[in-house]
Design an enzyme around this catalytic site. Structure first.
Site, PDB file in Angstrom:
ATOM      1  N   SER A   1       0.857  -1.190   0.000  1.00 33.05           N
ATOM      2  CA  SER A   1       0.000   0.000   0.000  1.00 33.05           C
ATOM      3  C   SER A   1       0.889   1.235   0.000  1.00 33.05           C
ATOM      4  CB  SER A   1      -0.859   0.021   1.254  1.00 33.05           C
ATOM      5  OG  SER A   1      -0.089   0.392   2.375  1.00 33.05           O
ATOM      6  N   ASP A   2       0.349   2.357  -0.455  1.00 39.03           N
ATOM      7  CA  ASP A   2       1.069   3.606  -0.231  1.00 39.03           C
ATOM      8  C   ASP A   2       0.994   3.890   1.268  1.00 39.03           C
ATOM      9  OD1 ASP A   2       2.457   5.955  -0.472  1.00 39.03           O
ATOM     10  OD2 ASP A   2       1.312   6.677  -2.179  1.00 39.03           O
TER      11      ASP A   2
END
Ligand SMILES: *[C@@H]1O[C@H](CO)[C@@H](O)[C@H](O)[C@H]1NC(C)=O
Ligand SMILES: *[C@@H]1O[C@H](CO)[C@@H](O)[C@H](O)[C@H]1NC(C)=O
Ligand SMILES: *[C@@H]1O[C@H](CO)[C@@H](O)[C@H](O)[C@H]1NC(C)=O
Length: 774
Positions: free
Chosen positions: A286-287
């Site tokens: 994920s960011d």
């Protein structure tokens, strides 16, 4: 044994033992740890898959959950240390992620030009060479215990809107150039050793992420509405090439939503596309904090446990494997307790991350696995690495205007130079964002001082340039000297992460300073622009007093040396713009939030990038001149190419042909390509480097782009000589267009190839026999 030999041996012995005692303990499987070294997961001879299953089988649920985040917990029971997954290496080892620290034996690392500059070189060999150097330095720093092996670079989002603050990080607006850059840089980083990884790269941010903070809309809340058509022929292209051609070990999903779903919880994107269609061999991350963001800011789920469960699996589809941020470590156990997720699904995520760690050699029981174990401080900032940073800057500089010609300057006629502007003597400005600590800098002023006497005046206190207080002294300097160089433009205070621009003009009173200095100048005036994004400098293009305009992007640690080499002609510039330079009017009524690539007649929407936008530009994509002249001609190319249809599709042949565009999946694409031979002649008076850009213009139709890049090739051509280059055009990949349902089709009929001002028509005809006529 003579005494001296004993001494030498003793010294050698002491030296060796000193080195080993300095060396770090291995991450796992320490040969000195009697228990752990015997686990099957530590056996280098076993296949990685069985080592990973062995390891997963030994861990408790709690231990597993501790590995789902960037700051992965240690598993002391199994002799495994903690690991920080987050390191960055966009254009040099960076200190943006917590995984990397500069200092001590590693005070700096080679800081290459920002990616938009390196992209302007259109040289895939250079892109890969930079990746190799960066991964040498990364391995050296890992061996020294100050960096990780997992790098969340490159950024391969399309530079869709000229205002985007992070456009500088990308290779520009053309999907094929971005994809080629991604594949080349990733290959350089990851090495070429079969399944083994030198470091693990990551293509980000998947997908349709190219707005940071504009007019009250930020990336954490933005829902990008993307058509199937634009997804297939624009946003997907770089990621697909990164995964399929670059074989990247990781993909990062973005903060934003796409068509109402957070990308990090969208199984259609992550499972079906990245894993299913493109076959990612690696992990999805994920960011940073994007799982937390879609729970707490987008309110996509009602409970945090649902958010955690959706990240790992949405419905029955597995999504991501690693969370940058603490969210999954906090909520995954509860999600399992509530029955939203089961342990097998967590195992699957770990399978993907642990496999990458094994491929990196982290479970091989050596502090630093072969063949990179010997890399150390001596391999960072080497003269060769720093020379490549200089070379990259030279190759990326773009000559936009040369009236007269005013450039190159000569050391004979231009012995004194006025250097004016807020970017004249900058250091960190030259390395842009996602940078590290450079080995050292050559500023533009220092570069030019190597060629001429200089008078330096800042003109404005900084790039914001709110006051004209220093204008008079700047004009005085220009009156006294043989030539004037203005180093102007932007920096991270104007365009950055979380900071999109609102307009395209130079900030503050920069334009006024430039015009006044040019008017006052005794000799030729040259404007050097430092910026990531394009700037509307029509005023300078139209001002006859401004002889030359040079765009240098953010040229890296050696930027000033490269700039002066170009200004004085020791380097003949060969860079080309990787993005369109629009006039300010273009953005006046254009919401950055409108993702559509194609224009719309009904509401006057202009469309985006050279592929779809027909209006006025300041400089087009691909613009860039040289101190010499190149002339093209086509030596050979087919005029007709048969497109063989797949045998069992013949029943539907009538339908597809009458539609005038055959589905790519119905054509026999394998080896369906043709060659074009182009002659490039240097007719000017200086050796030079030419970038051949080959475009195709499909037969007119409502889905087709105006033209699209099908190939690019960079070559040296000595003065007075001619070079023949072969270009191979893959029909299904490059002559296809995408219809409104997102289906890629090959239009039958006349495709026009554009090479410079030369045009050539190739007619595509469907056939049942698999023969290519030429
Ligand atoms: C230019 O910048 C360098 C590096 O920061 C600095 O050492 C030097 O003093 C500056 N020169 C002038 C004239 O300000
Ligand atoms: C294709 O069209 C031709 C001419 O209209 C017709 O004779 C033929 O039967 C059609 N073939 C198929 C497979 O439908
Ligand atoms: C491309 O870059 C490589 C690496 O710097 C360089 O050796 C080569 O000369 C460049 N090619 C051209 C045509 O400039």
């Amino acid at each position: 044994m003579p005494i001296s030999l004993v001494v030498i041996l003793l010294v050698l012995f002491l030296g060796v033992s000193l080195q080993t005692s300095e060396a770090l303990d291995p991450f796992a499987c320490d040969p000195e740890d009697g228990t752990s070294r015997n686990f099957p997961f530590c056996q280098v001879k076993l296949p990685i898959q069985s080592r990973v299953s062995d390891l997963i089988g030994r861990m408790t649920l709690q231990e597993k959950v501790g590995l789902l985040v960037n700051d992965a917990a240690a598993v002391p029971r199994l002799g495994i240390k903690g690991y920080e997954w987050w390191s960055e290496a966009l254009h040099g080892v960076s200190n943006v992620g917590p995984g990397t620290q500069f200092g001590g034996a590693f005070p700096g690392a080679t800081s290459f030009p920002q990616v938009i500059t390196t992209a302007a070189s259109f040289n895939a060999t250079l892109w890969e060479a930079i990746g190799r150097v960066v991964s040498d330095e990364a391995r050296a720093m890992f061996n020294g215990g100050v960096a990780g092996l997992t790098y969340w670079s490159p950024n391969v989002n399309i530079f869709r809107d000229p205002r985007w603050g992070r456009g500088q990080e990308t290779p520009g607006e053309d999907p094929v150039v971005v994809g080629k850059y991604a594949a080349s840089y990733v290959r350089g980083l990851q090495g070429n050793d079969g399944d083994r990884l030198k470091v693990a790269a990551c293509c980000k941010h998947f997908t349709a992420y190219d707005l940071d903070n504009w007019n009250g809309v930020d990336r954490f809340h933005f829902n990008a509405q993307v058509s199937k058509q634009d997804m297939e022929d624009t946003f997907d292209v770089p990621f697909r090439m990164c995964v399929k051609e670059g074989k990247v070990a990781s993909v990062m999903c973005s903060y934003n939503q796409v068509n109402g779903i957070p990308t990090c919880a969208d199984p259609k994107l992550l499972k079906k596309t990245v894993r299913g269609r493109w076959k990612l061999d690696g992990y999805i991350v994920s960011d940073c904090n994007s799982v937390g963001v879609y729970y707490s800011q987008q309110h996509y789920t009602t409970t945090p446990e649902e958010a955690a469960a959706d990240a790992i699996k949405a419905g029955h589809n597995l999504c991501l494997d690693l969370d940058c941020g603490p969210f999954l470590v906090q909520h995954t156990e509860d999600a399992v307790k509530k029955g939203l997720l089961n342990e097998a699904e967590i195992n699957n995520a770990l399978l993907n991350t642990l496999t990458v760690q094994m491929r990196l050699g982290m479970f091989d029981g050596e502090p630093s696995s072969k063949p990179y174990g010997n890399l150390g401080p001596k391999d960072v900032c080497t003269p060769a690495h720093q020379e490549l940073a200089l070379e990259a800057a030279r190759q990326g500089i773009v000559l936009l205007k040369n009236h007269g010609p005013s450039l190159p300057l000569s050391t004979r006629h231009h012995q004194s130079i006025a250097i004016i502007g807020p970017n004249s003597n900058v250091t960190v400005t030259m390395i842009g964002n996602y940078a590290g600590v450079a080995c050292g800098y050559t500023t533009p002023l220092q570069g030019i001082e190597r060629y001429a006497k200089t008078i330096y005046q800042q003109g404005c206190a900084d790039v914001a340039c709110v006051s004209d207080q220093q204008f008079d002294v700047a004009m005085d300097a220009a009156r006294q000297t043989d030539a004037t160089v203005l180093v102007m433009g932007l920096d991270q205070s104007i365009e950055a992460e979380s900071r999109d621009r609102t307009e395209l003009l130079l900030p503050g009173r920069q334009q006024e300073l430039i015009s006044k200095v040019a008017a006052a100048s005794k000799g030729p005036t040259i404007l050097v622009l430092m910026s990531g994004g394009p700037i509307d400098v029509s005023f300078a293009e139209n001002d006859p007093k401004i002889g030359g305009i040079v765009w240098v992007g953010y040229p890296g640690q050696a930027g000033g040396a490269a700039i002066s080499d170009v200004l004085f002609g020791t380097t003949n510039p060969g860079g080309k713009l990787p993005m369109t330079w629009y006039p300010q009017d273009y953005v006046t009524n254009l919401p950055m939030t409108n993702m559509a690539m194609r224009p719309s007649k009904s509401n006057g929407y202009p469309g985006r990038t050279y592929r779809f936008y027909k209006g006025k530009v300041v400089y087009p994509f691909g613009h860039g001149i040289s101190y010499t002249n190149f002339v093209h001609s086509i030596a050979s190319a087919p005029t007709m190419v048969s497109v063989p249809l797949d045998g069992h599709r013949q029943a539907s042949r009538n339908a597809t042909i009458s539609g005038k565009a055959i589905r790519v999946t119905h054509a026999r694409c394998n080896r369906l390509s043709f060659g074009v031979q182009v002659d490039v002649k240097n007719t000017g008076s200086m050796d030079g480097t030419h970038t051949l850009l080959v475009y195709s213009k499909p037969p007119a139709g409502h889905w087709a782009p105006l033209k699209q890049l099908v190939a690019f090739k960079k070559m040296h051509v000595a003065v007075g000589t001619q070079q023949r280059v072969g270009i191979n055009v893959h029909v299904c990949k490059f002559l296809s267009v995408v219809d409104k349902s997102g289906i890629r089709r090959i239009p039958m009929g006349a495709h026009s190839l554009h090479i410079g001002d030369v045009k050539h028509s190739v007619s595509l005809q469907a056939s049942i026999i698999g023969v290519i006529k030429s």
